[in-house]
Motif scaffolding. Sequence first.
Motif, mmCIF file in Angstrom:
data_model
loop_
_atom_site.group_PDB
_atom_site.id
_atom_site.type_symbol
_atom_site.label_atom_id
_atom_site.label_comp_id
_atom_site.label_asym_id
_atom_site.label_seq_id
_atom_site.Cartn_x
_atom_site.Cartn_y
_atom_site.Cartn_z
ATOM 1 N N GLU A 1 0.796 -1.210 0.000
ATOM 2 C CA GLU A 1 0.000 0.000 0.000
ATOM 3 C C GLU A 1 0.836 1.270 0.000
ATOM 4 O O GLU A 1 0.303 2.378 -0.048
ATOM 5 N N LEU A 2 2.165 1.110 0.105
ATOM 6 C CA LEU A 2 3.049 2.262 0.090
ATOM 7 C C LEU A 2 3.324 2.675 -1.342
ATOM 8 O O LEU A 2 3.129 1.898 -2.294
ATOM 9 N N SER A 3 3.821 3.887 -1.528
ATOM 10 C CA SER A 3 4.200 4.337 -2.877
ATOM 11 C C SER A 3 5.406 3.537 -3.353
ATOM 12 O O SER A 3 6.241 3.110 -2.557
ATOM 13 N N HIS A 4 5.470 3.329 -4.643
ATOM 14 C CA HIS A 4 6.563 2.505 -5.189
ATOM 15 C C HIS A 4 7.920 3.147 -4.947
ATOM 16 O O HIS A 4 8.932 2.450 -4.856
ATOM 17 N N ALA A 5 7.947 4.499 -4.801
ATOM 18 C CA ALA A 5 9.225 5.175 -4.582
ATOM 19 C C ALA A 5 9.844 4.810 -3.236
ATOM 20 O O ALA A 5 11.060 4.921 -3.051
ATOM 21 N N SER A 6 9.022 4.390 -2.287
ATOM 22 C CA SER A 6 9.551 4.058 -0.959
ATOM 23 C C SER A 6 9.971 2.599 -0.838
ATOM 24 O O SER A 6 10.592 2.217 0.155
ATOM 25 N N HIS A 7 9.614 1.750 -1.845
ATOM 26 C CA HIS A 7 9.948 0.328 -1.726
ATOM 27 C C HIS A 7 11.450 0.094 -1.780
ATOM 28 O O HIS A 7 11.986 -0.743 -1.048
ATOM 29 N N CYS A 8 12.123 0.811 -2.684
ATOM 30 C CA CYS A 8 13.578 0.587 -2.830
ATOM 31 C C CYS A 8 14.339 0.920 -1.550
ATOM 32 O O CYS A 8 15.086 0.086 -1.044
ATOM 33 N N PRO A 9 14.194 2.130 -0.958
ATOM 34 C CA PRO A 9 14.919 2.399 0.301
ATOM 35 C C PRO A 9 14.438 1.519 1.453
ATOM 36 O O PRO A 9 15.237 1.155 2.318
ATOM 37 N N LEU A 10 13.137 1.145 1.460
ATOM 38 C CA LEU A 10 12.641 0.312 2.551
ATOM 39 C C LEU A 10 13.290 -1.060 2.526
ATOM 40 O O LEU A 10 13.757 -1.575 3.552
ATOM 41 N N VAL A 11 13.350 -1.701 1.335
ATOM 42 C CA VAL A 11 13.967 -3.027 1.231
ATOM 43 C C VAL A 11 15.476 -2.921 1.447
ATOM 44 O O VAL A 11 16.090 -3.761 2.114
ATOM 45 N N GLY A 12 16.096 -1.862 0.905
ATOM 46 C CA GLY A 12 17.548 -1.739 1.032
ATOM 47 C C GLY A 12 18.005 -1.472 2.447
ATOM 48 O O GLY A 12 19.030 -1.994 2.888
ATOM 49 N N VAL A 13 17.250 -0.649 3.167
ATOM 50 C CA VAL A 13 17.654 -0.293 4.533
ATOM 51 C C VAL A 13 17.075 -1.259 5.554
ATOM 52 O O VAL A 13 17.733 -1.626 6.536
ATOM 53 N N GLY A 14 15.846 -1.691 5.356
ATOM 54 C CA GLY A 14 15.172 -2.492 6.374
ATOM 55 C C GLY A 14 15.555 -3.942 6.401
ATOM 56 O O GLY A 14 15.432 -4.600 7.441
ATOM 57 N N LEU A 15 16.056 -4.521 5.281
ATOM 58 C CA LEU A 15 16.370 -5.953 5.239
ATOM 59 C C LEU A 15 17.818 -6.149 4.806
ATOM 60 O O LEU A 15 18.196 -5.742 3.692
#
Length: 395
Positions: free
Chosen positions: A26-40
């Motif tokens: 449900e998040l914007s696609h622009a936030s997926h890259c930093p979320l996956v890169g930083v969070g996992l």
Amino acid sequence: MCDKHASTVPCSNDGAQSSRRRRVWELSHASHCPLVGVGLPLNGLRKLVEKVTGGKVLHDDYDIHVGTVSECALRTPVADAVQKELERRYAQHVQRFRAAKTTEQVDALWAAAVAAGDVAGAFWAGLSHPRCTVALEEKMCRDIHMVQHQAGACARADINKFNAIVADHTRLEREVVRLQERCNALTHEKALDAERHEQHLMTARAATIARDGDVATLRAELARLQASVPDLDTRERMAERIAQLEMREQALRAQVAELKTLRAAAPDAEAVPERVPEPVAVPVAMPVRLHNRAVLCVGGRSSSVPIYRTMIEQVGAQFAHHDGGLEDSSSQLDASLAAADLVICQTGCISHSAYWRVKDHCKRHGKRCVFVDNPSVSGMARGLQEAATEETQAS
């Protein structure tokens, strides 16, 4: 209600009234890259993808990252796995962000996390918060982008520090080798010293054994000599008893001489019995200030107590006596000291405990005390004269 497959636009949940947290898809696609890169972490992301696909993933880390980011655009098995892993990994951060009730409070919590350097969990907790707006999400993505740049600069600085540490490590290894060689030399030297000391110790032990043999020989000779003298222990006890009797005899002789002197000094010598002396008034120059004063006599011979009483009452003072702990209770001594104005302590006839109690009491209460070494009538007279002199000088 938002469609769970809606893709790239964050779900508004009917404005700010919804309390449901947003999911990854449900998040914007622009936030997926930093979320996956930083969070996992990369290793954790690879294991997660392999678990979902049921096999070993042969792609490199970049391909796995890009593929996961693409999967998070919709609700896919990979997106579900990422959602669960983020919830598990950052449960404490999510719980902390639950306290925020407005967008401003979410923003404040995110700013505090960036300042503290704890961005991974706060990034997920802030993005998924129901009060996270589009503007705040864009701000968080910009902040995380700059944090990644700073992390890269720090990594380069860490590499430089690592290289410097490696150089220091090499230098220290050479220093350790040199010190080890020196330590080995010192150890060899100390081993030689220990060997010399062991030899000296063995020599000393031999000398000690020889002396012990001499001591044993001398003890055997002493035992033989003691056995050759019959009743040696009995003789030693008798000699000690004789010495005690001689001391007792000297004391009795001194007492007899004192009584003779007292009888000769009495006004009516014929009225004094030969065996039991009556109290004799000994004239003593006393100041008037001793009238109606309480005088305590501590110690002295019991046969002389009546004479002491007569001497003190003759000058108008009140007489009290304590034998210094020989027969009278020591508890009575404190009461007698408290009631006395003047204390005369005959130190030769009292116990050590009574002596120190008298001295301590008079010192603490500022009470006049005269110590008489020779327990006699003449000593009592001198003590009274001394007290009278001190009274006169004080006045």
